[in-house]
Design an enzyme around this catalytic site. Structure first.
Site, short mmCIF file in Angstrom:
data_model
loop_
_atom_site.label_atom_id
_atom_site.label_comp_id
_atom_site.label_asym_id
_atom_site.label_seq_id
_atom_site.Cartn_x
_atom_site.Cartn_y
_atom_site.Cartn_z
N ASP A 1 0.70 -1.13 0.15
CA ASP A 1 -0.05 -0.03 -0.04
C ASP A 1 1.14 1.12 0.06
OD1 ASP A 1 -2.13 -1.77 2.20
OD2 ASP A 1 -2.20 -1.63 0.17
N1 LIG Z 1 3.57 -5.99 -3.36
C1 LIG Z 1 2.15 -5.90 -3.11
N2 LIG Z 1 1.07 -6.69 -3.43
C2 LIG Z 1 -0.07 -6.21 -3.07
C3 LIG Z 1 -0.28 -4.86 -2.74
C4 LIG Z 1 0.70 -3.93 -2.77
O1 LIG Z 1 0.47 -2.86 -2.23
N3 LIG Z 1 1.81 -4.53 -2.85
N4 LIG Z 1 -1.70 -4.55 -2.35
C5 LIG Z 1 -2.43 -5.74 -2.20
C6 LIG Z 1 -4.02 -5.38 -1.99
N5 LIG Z 1 -4.28 -5.10 -0.36
C7 LIG Z 1 -4.68 -3.83 0.02
O2 LIG Z 1 -4.98 -3.06 -0.90
C8 LIG Z 1 -3.94 -5.98 0.53
C9 LIG Z 1 -4.12 -7.16 0.09
C10 LIG Z 1 -3.68 -8.33 1.20
C11 LIG Z 1 -3.47 -7.93 2.27
C12 LIG Z 1 -2.93 -9.16 3.27
O3 LIG Z 1 -2.67 -8.93 4.41
N6 LIG Z 1 -3.22 -10.39 2.81
C13 LIG Z 1 -2.65 -11.56 3.49
C14 LIG Z 1 -3.31 -13.07 2.95
C15 LIG Z 1 -5.00 -12.52 2.95
C16 LIG Z 1 -5.63 -13.97 2.54
O4 LIG Z 1 -5.07 -14.93 2.12
O5 LIG Z 1 -6.89 -13.55 2.35
C17 LIG Z 1 -1.23 -12.19 3.17
O6 LIG Z 1 -0.78 -11.93 1.96
O7 LIG Z 1 -0.68 -12.46 3.95
C18 LIG Z 1 -3.17 -6.55 2.75
C19 LIG Z 1 -3.56 -5.68 1.83
C20 LIG Z 1 -2.46 -6.74 -3.13
N7 LIG Z 1 -0.84 -7.02 -3.25
#
Ligand SMILES: Nc1nc2c(c(=O)[nH]1)N[C@@H](CN(C=O)c1ccc(C(=O)N[C@@H](CCC(=O)O)C(=O)O)cc1)CN2
Length: 308
Positions: free
Chosen positions: A253
């Site tokens: 983000d």
């Molecule tokens: N490298 C990046 N990847 C992603 C970003 C980013 O800014 N940089 N944005 C996300 C979208 N997002 C918020 O907008 C977001 C998505 C997921 C998570 C999160 O904590 N995910 C957990 C798993 C959740 C699950 O399995 O349902 C994780 O990955 O550990 C936070 C924010 C998209 N990708």
């Protein structure tokens, strides 16, 4: 050939776009316009911005121009521009053909509102893109996507499978696992509420293919970054909630912001209300960001953007 015969493709006029960023100095616009004029182009639109008008800043320019035979001349024009103007001013310059829609791949998890909004706008021809594929870490939305006639790729992601999953995503986006080659020709990726964090390695490999990614975050950044922003907003008692479209970087983000919008809320709003009202803002903000990227309106200015 009679006057009524259509112009051969090699002479057919087309609309080109030129995007430039470089250290600011006098004479840049004169050099660019002279180059285009000398080659028969008619400049139809021009926007510019200097990050420090009194000097020492960075200069940004977007021009649209009409040119006979544009489609066949674009690559040679770009190479000649770099040799005669670009190198002299240390420019980052990009020429595009307005008639060639950008090809995108949409990433999604289970939330459908941003995905379906983009597919609906694409179907109506108001987004300025070709949707080449949808890639999802859940299979839930396959029927809706296939109803639009778009290829749907289900690639589950867990902590253990993430490297293999991302290798498959890279293959689908570039055609080859990491090597440059004639692939599906994706111009950019859209994360339409894709709830997995893309690794720095994947973003680096996509970057080497010139494929940026745009994400929609469901808060008015920098407030409430990370997971569950509407719950955070309710706990904080804010009176405005919003959504942010930004380029994706390895820092969650934190990428350069492209577009944002807000809606007023009150103490009576429940997290469910905030989620519902926020979804409308997310759809509107993401579709604007996608269209602006499709129309070559966005330039990077360090960790921020210039949007013409
Ligand atoms: N490298 C990046 N990847 C992603 C970003 C980013 O800014 N940089 N944005 C996300 C979208 N997002 C918020 O907008 C977001 C998505 C997921 C998570 C999160 O904590 N995910 C957990 C798993 C959740 C699950 O399995 O349902 C994780 O990955 O550990 C936070 C924010 C998209 N990708």
């Amino acid at each position: 050939m009679t006057p009524s015969d259509p112009a051969p493709a090699s002479a057919r006029p087309g609309i080109g776009r030129l995007l430039v960023s470089c250290p600011d100095q006098p004479g840049i616009v004169a050099a660019v316009t002279a180059f285009l004029f000398e080659r028969g182009a008619n400049i139809t639109h021009s926007d510019q911005y200097s990050s420090d008008p009194v000097g020492g800043g960075r200069f940004f320019l977007r021009m649209a121009f009409s040119l006979d035979g544009l489609a066949d001349r674009l690559d040679a024009l770009a190479a000649e521009f770099d040799a005669r103007v670009g190198q002299r001013y240390a420019m980052e310059a990009r020429f595009t053909d307005a008639a060639r829609p950008k090809r995108i791949s949409i990433f999604v998890s289970r939330y459908d509102h941003c995905l379906l909004d983009l597919l609906w706008r694409w179907q109506r021809g108001t987004l300025g893109v070709e949707v080449a594929s949808v890639i999802a870490n859940h299979d839930d939305l396959r029927p809706e996507v296939e109803r639009f006639g778009v290829p749907f790729h289900h690639i589950p992601v867990t902590r253990e499978t993430k490297p293999a999953a991302e290798a498959e995503q890279l293959r689908l986006l570039t055609g080859d696992a990491g090597t440059t080659g004639a692939g599906p020709g994706i111009d950019f990726v859209v994360l339409a509420r894709y709830m997995q964090i893309l690794s720095a390695d994947l973003l680096d490999r996509l970057g080497r293919h010139g494929i940026p990614a745009i994400n929609i975050h469901h808060s008015f950044l920098p407030a409430f970054a990370g997971a569950k922003p509407y719950d955070q907003a309710k706990r904080r008692g804010v009176k405005l909630i919003g959504a942010t479209a930004h380029f994706v970087t390895a820092d969650l983000d934190e990428g350069p912001i492209i577009e944002q919008d807000v809606v007023r809320v009150t103490h009576e709003a429940t997290p469910a209300d905030l989620t519902r009202w926020g979804a409308d803002i997310e759809r509107a903000v993401l579709s604007r960001a996608v269209r602006w990227q499709a129309e070559d309106r966005i330039l990077l200015n360090g960790a921020t953007t210039v949007v013409f």
